[in-house]
Write an enzyme that holds these catalytic residues in place. Structure first.
Site, PDB file in Angstrom:
ATOM      1  N   HIS A 366      63.610  51.094  27.681  1.00 26.61           N
ATOM      2  CA  HIS A 366      63.823  49.944  26.804  1.00 26.61           C
ATOM      3  C   HIS A 366      63.882  48.634  27.595  1.00 26.61           C
ATOM      4  O   HIS A 366      63.337  47.614  27.167  1.00 26.61           O
ATOM      5  CB  HIS A 366      65.124  50.138  26.030  1.00 26.61           C
ATOM      6  CG  HIS A 366      64.997  51.159  24.940  1.00 26.61           C
ATOM      7  ND1 HIS A 366      66.071  51.688  24.283  1.00 26.61           N
ATOM      8  CD2 HIS A 366      63.902  51.748  24.393  1.00 26.61           C
ATOM      9  CE1 HIS A 366      65.650  52.547  23.373  1.00 26.61           C
ATOM     10  NE2 HIS A 366      64.345  52.604  23.421  1.00 26.61           N
ATOM     11  N   ARG A 473      47.474  50.511  20.674  1.00 26.83           N
ATOM     12  CA  ARG A 473      48.141  51.814  20.743  1.00 26.83           C
ATOM     13  C   ARG A 473      49.275  51.855  19.709  1.00 26.83           C
ATOM     14  O   ARG A 473      50.371  51.379  19.970  1.00 26.83           O
ATOM     15  CB  ARG A 473      48.691  52.049  22.148  1.00 26.83           C
ATOM     16  CG  ARG A 473      47.623  52.038  23.247  1.00 26.83           C
ATOM     17  CD  ARG A 473      48.288  52.290  24.599  1.00 26.83           C
ATOM     18  NE  ARG A 473      47.327  52.392  25.682  1.00 26.83           N
ATOM     19  CZ  ARG A 473      46.978  51.387  26.475  1.00 26.83           C
ATOM     20  NH1 ARG A 473      47.523  50.179  26.287  1.00 26.83           N
ATOM     21  NH2 ARG A 473      46.113  51.555  27.460  1.00 26.83           N
ATOM     22  N   ARG A 509      44.107  52.503  17.297  1.00 26.05           N
ATOM     23  CA  ARG A 509      44.042  53.931  17.619  1.00 26.05           C
ATOM     24  C   ARG A 509      45.175  54.639  16.892  1.00 26.05           C
ATOM     25  O   ARG A 509      46.327  54.227  16.986  1.00 26.05           O
ATOM     26  CB  ARG A 509      44.176  54.162  19.132  1.00 26.05           C
ATOM     27  CG  ARG A 509      44.026  55.630  19.517  1.00 26.05           C
ATOM     28  CD  ARG A 509      44.105  55.832  21.014  1.00 26.05           C
ATOM     29  NE  ARG A 509      45.457  55.639  21.523  1.00 26.05           N
ATOM     30  CZ  ARG A 509      45.782  55.701  22.828  1.00 26.05           C
ATOM     31  NH1 ARG A 509      44.839  55.908  23.724  1.00 26.05           N
ATOM     32  NH2 ARG A 509      47.023  55.527  23.208  1.00 26.05           N
ATOM     33  N   GLU A 610      37.557  61.403  25.329  1.00 31.54           N
ATOM     34  CA  GLU A 610      38.464  61.663  26.449  1.00 31.54           C
ATOM     35  C   GLU A 610      38.346  63.098  26.920  1.00 31.54           C
ATOM     36  O   GLU A 610      38.622  63.413  28.075  1.00 31.54           O
ATOM     37  CB  GLU A 610      39.916  61.401  26.024  1.00 31.54           C
ATOM     38  CG  GLU A 610      40.178  60.000  25.517  1.00 31.54           C
ATOM     39  CD  GLU A 610      41.513  59.905  24.807  1.00 31.54           C
ATOM     40  OE1 GLU A 610      42.497  59.512  25.457  1.00 31.54           O
ATOM     41  OE2 GLU A 610      41.565  60.227  23.603  1.00 31.54           O
ATOM     42  N   ASN A 633      40.962  57.156  31.499  1.00 31.36           N
ATOM     43  CA  ASN A 633      42.144  57.682  32.185  1.00 31.36           C
ATOM     44  C   ASN A 633      42.228  59.198  32.052  1.00 31.36           C
ATOM     45  O   ASN A 633      42.280  59.931  33.044  1.00 31.36           O
ATOM     46  CB  ASN A 633      43.419  57.034  31.633  1.00 31.36           C
ATOM     47  CG  ASN A 633      43.490  55.555  31.939  1.00 31.36           C
ATOM     48  OD1 ASN A 633      42.620  55.009  32.604  1.00 31.36           O
ATOM     49  ND2 ASN A 633      44.522  54.892  31.461  1.00 31.36           N
ATOM     50  N   ASP A 634      42.256  59.682  30.796  1.00 33.75           N
ATOM     51  CA  ASP A 634      42.319  61.130  30.585  1.00 33.75           C
ATOM     52  C   ASP A 634      41.001  61.807  30.942  1.00 33.75           C
ATOM     53  O   ASP A 634      40.986  62.889  31.536  1.00 33.75           O
ATOM     54  CB  ASP A 634      42.677  61.439  29.128  1.00 33.75           C
ATOM     55  CG  ASP A 634      44.188  61.485  28.907  1.00 33.75           C
ATOM     56  OD1 ASP A 634      44.918  61.740  29.887  1.00 33.75           O
ATOM     57  OD2 ASP A 634      44.633  61.257  27.775  1.00 33.75           O
ATOM     58  N   ARG A 644      46.354  62.713  37.357  1.00 35.13           N
ATOM     59  CA  ARG A 644      46.372  61.322  37.835  1.00 35.13           C
ATOM     60  C   ARG A 644      47.746  60.896  38.316  1.00 35.13           C
ATOM     61  O   ARG A 644      47.886  59.889  38.998  1.00 35.13           O
ATOM     62  CB  ARG A 644      45.888  60.368  36.744  1.00 35.13           C
ATOM     63  CG  ARG A 644      46.656  60.457  35.450  1.00 35.13           C
ATOM     64  CD  ARG A 644      46.077  59.521  34.418  1.00 35.13           C
ATOM     65  NE  ARG A 644      46.575  59.822  33.088  1.00 35.13           N
ATOM     66  CZ  ARG A 644      46.615  58.954  32.106  1.00 35.13           C
ATOM     67  NH1 ARG A 644      46.207  57.739  32.297  1.00 35.13           N
ATOM     68  NH2 ARG A 644      47.052  59.285  30.921  1.00 35.13           N
ATOM     69  N   CYS A 681      37.697  51.810  27.252  1.00 36.05           N
ATOM     70  CA  CYS A 681      39.008  51.206  27.014  1.00 36.05           C
ATOM     71  C   CYS A 681      40.077  51.795  27.932  1.00 36.05           C
ATOM     72  O   CYS A 681      41.260  51.792  27.606  1.00 36.05           O
ATOM     73  CB  CYS A 681      39.422  51.367  25.554  1.00 36.05           C
ATOM     74  SG  CYS A 681      39.499  53.064  24.985  1.00 36.05           S
TER      75      CYS A 681
END
Length: 755
Positions: A366, A473, A509, A610, A633-634, A644, A681
């Site tokens: 947070h 996201r 997404r 992905e 990334n994935d 990763r 992206c």
């Protein structure tokens, strides 16, 4: 079986008289182990203390007396050394079966099987170990362990007052005054310099055994009331200019402040015979031990909120209210804390607060969300700060490199200032490109969009001059909430994002949770996953829990009324998954229009590539989609079977490998033949050299972090697309061993701006 409070109370009543007596410290310890052994019905009770970095057997009932002051263990050696090193409890029905067990022949302990040990903690550091043993094989009950932990707290006071603690183990002063570089985790990027200020002076609980339990309970009640008043006031006064998820964070934080379960545990500790201060610290120590055992980062972050509140409560009940925020910052400051709650951070003067260093912290914490909204750089996971940094030390914080420089030399300061000046100069240069289109030297227009997840991120569109949001996201709203966000709240967020973006497109997404993004309020079947990134998450989970997806679909469709809505489904593995997800959205759209409610003028549906398997179904997928986005990334870690997050595999995880570039070029070619636009992206597109390679294989749409827009735009404007396409064709026909080096050489020779 007695309660933990009753078990501890019986021991503390007897220990109170021992501690008040004038007998020597060694005699007191001898009496203590006897009392604990009797009350816990243990055949062995031993106390080990840390002396000059070594754990020494100081007193025992049940082991050979000849071993006292003779048996010594290093940190991490044997069961006792393991407890001291990790600060964790061990509870074993067969001690010898533990991999860290070490037999000490002089103790005569070979006939004992069961073993339980707890750390003795002073000023948040382990200074000893309390252990009990039995000849029979049995695990100690939870109430017995809780009683031992309570007794260990009292023991820390006894041995501290007797001068038995190794002073080197609890000193607050650095052992060296030389310049030092300390690494950490990048949480909120940026650079800053200032004086070290600890968030709060260390509160040492001096009196642990209560004289009047009722009086201690009333002190805690009053402290809770005052703490809740403070949190309510902070929540009312927090100002960010624009509402955002950090506001929800504060509301979640308030929920913890009013948590009755936490208050009950503190009251139970008081019932065991502890003072109010000792009871709060006792519960806090247990929370820290649990935090170390939690693999789920989101749940660990929730525990950090409790840690922050416990610190606040302890300061109130002890009357030591002077945090650095309340005392006021007198100069440019780098704040240091074990962890920090969002409310704590909001109390600081933002004109003087230049950066934050946390011993713990995480990207999903947070405080990280709030700090990002405040524009304060944060470095997390910085170890040994109290040993290496003193109050007032000059610090140079470089989160872009993941370092903090303590008591820097003149050369360090000069290098830092030069880098900061260059950073500011380049930042100004990139800002000047805001209204300049990303067009290559040979006239090809590249679409540059940004990734976002918080409401405030949308403001980066105007700052960067980006073409839109290529990846919003939606799960961020779920991750920072204490409960499942209702449809109205989701709808409000999506509508505000689209209104702020104006005519610029926003690609939403759908929720990507599950796996390594667990929600504490959403119970999922299957338990722990060995490979969460490849587990039950994203679209797989949403199609199973279609109620969750239907609510989100309604929220997005209602928010997009009268507009063009762009929806993208994550982690599509096969074409039928996309078809089912689209059908679910269309059913909700029909439901809205059938009842005369407004819906989007147009809904454009896209898929994220992905999972490598989807590339083998492009002939089925492409005719059904309006656009395709590649999540590098994935995708890359799946292609290379390289986690990763694993530093040992860092060299295997290279976006400029010929394998990934060939794979992507094949996808781009297939999509172009079907007239389907393709975007990247992932983080790959936000690095100038990698973006150069992507443009060279035919990608002309990138969605990247806002900070990367300027550098990538500068690269694009220095690039000849025709030339880089020819170079990529040549390199991928016969790939060199070092593709990255080859591209860097070509870029340098052709005057490409990659800084």
């Amino acid at each position: 079986m007695p309660t933990a409070a009753a078990s501890a109370r019986e021991i503390l009543v007897r220990l109170h008289d021992v501690m008040a007596s004038r007998t020597p410290a060694q005699a007191k310890l001898n009496q203590v182990v006897g009392i604990i052994g009797e009350e816990t019905d243990s055949e062995v009770c031993s106390v080990y203390l840390l002396r000059e970095g070594v754990l020494e057997l100081f007193a025992t009932r049940g082991l050979a007396q000849e071993a006292v002051h003779v048996t010594k263990l290093a940190l991490g050696e044997g069961l006792v050394g393991t407890i001291a090193e990790r600060g964790e409890v061990l509870n074993l029905d067969e001690a010898a079966s533990h991999p860290d067990f070490r037999y000490m022949p002089e103790t005569g302990e070979e006939r004992f099987h069961s073993f339980a040990g707890v750390p003795i903690i002073r000023r948040e550091r382990v200074v000893g170990v309390l252990a009990v043993q039995h000849a029979e094989q049995r695990r100690y009950a939870d109430v017995e362990i809780e009683a031992l932990l309570t007794v260990a707290m009292v023991l820390s006071e006894l041995i501290a007052n007797a001068g038995l603690i190794d002073t080197g183990a609890v000193t607050d002063r650095p052992q060296s005054t030389a310049a030092v570089r300390i690494p950490g985790q990048k949480l909120v990027e940026g650079m800053a310099s200032g004086a070290a200020v600890f968030h709060q002076p260390r509160i040492v609980v001096e009196h642990t055994v209560a004289e009047d339990t009722d009086a201690e309970r009333h002190r805690v009640y009053a402290a809770f009331d005052k703490m809740r008043e403070q949190i309510d006031r902070i929540a009312r006064e927090a100002e960010f200019g624009v509402g955002g998820e950090h506001i929800e964070v504060i509301e979640t934080y308030k929920m913890f402040a009013y948590d009755e379960g936490w208050a009950r545990r503190i009251n139970e500790a008081i019932d065991s015979g502890l003072t109010a201060e000792a009871a709060i610290e006792r519960v806090q120590q247990r929370t820290r031990q649990r935090m170390r055992q939690i693999d789920d980062p989101l749940l660990a972050d929730r525990m950090h909120d409790l840690e922050d509140l416990a610190n606040r409560l302890l300061r109130i009940v002890s009357g030591q209210m002077g945090t650095a925020a309340q005392l006021g910052l007198r100069q440019d400051t780098i704040l240091i804390a074990r962890n920090l709650g969002p409310a704590e951070l909001l109390e600081y003067d933002r004109r003087r607060l230049k950066g934050v260093i946390l011993e713990e912290g995480s990207l999903t914490a947070h405080v990280t969300i709030v700090a990002r909204a405040m524009g304060v750089p944060v470095l997390g996971r910085v170890r040994d700060v109290r040993r290496l940094i003193a109050e007032g030390d000059q610090l140079l914080l470089d989160v872009t490199e993941g370092n903090v420089f303590v008591r820097p030399s003149a050369a360090m300061e000069e290098a830092f200032d030069a880098k900061l000046a260059l950073r500011q100069k380049r930042k100004a240069a990139f800002a000047a490109l805001r209204d300049v289109p990303p067009v290559t030297k040979d006239g090809h227009r590249v679409t540059l969009m940004i990734n976002a997840g918080l409401r405030d991120d949308v403001g980066a569109l105007d700052i960067t001059g980006a073409d839109g949001i290529g990846l919003f996201r939606t799960e961020f709203q779920f991750l920072v909430s204490a409960t499942l966000p209702q449809r109205e709240r989701q709808q409000r967020l999506y509508r505000e994002v689209m209104e702020t973006a104006g005519d610029r497109p926003v690609v939403f997404r759908t929720i990507d949770i599950g796996g390594d993004k667990a929600l504490p309020y959403l119970k999922l079947e299957g338990g722990h996953e060995e490979n969460p990134a490849m587990g039950w998450r994203a679209l797989r989970l949403s199609l199973e829990r279609d109620g969750l997806m239907k609510v989100q679909a309604r929220a997005l469709l209602e928010a997009g009324a009268g507009r063009t809505l762009n929806v993208m489904f994550p982690m599509v593995s096969e074409a039928w998954e996309f078809d089912e997800a689209k059908a679910l959205f269309e059913a909700q759209r029909d439901w809205l229009t059938g009842r005369g409610k407004r819906a989007p003028n147009e809904v454009r549906y896209g898929a994220m590539l992905e999972v490598p398997a989807l590339a083998e179904q492009l002939d089925l997928l492409l005719p059904a989609v309006d656009f395709l986005s590649i999540g590098t990334n994935d995708l890359t870690q799946f292609l290379f079977a390289a986690d990763r997050a694993n530093p040992k595999l860092a060299e295997r995880y290279d976006w400029l490998s010929s394998s990934i570039l060939r794979f992507l070029r094949r996808v781009v070619t297939a999509a172009r033949e079907q007239g389907v636009p393709v975007a990247v992206c992932g983080e790959m597109g936000g690095r100038p050299l990698e973006a150069l390679a992507l443009i060279g294989i035919g990608i002309d749409r990138l969605s990247i972090t806002p900070a990367a827009v300027g550098p990538v735009k500068a690269m694009i404007r220095s690039l000849d697309r025709t030339a880089v396409t020819a170079e990529l064709d040549r390199l991928l026909a016969r790939p060199p061993r070092d593709m990255r080096g080859a591209l860097e050489t070509w870029a340098a020779a052709n005057g490409i701006e990659l800084a």
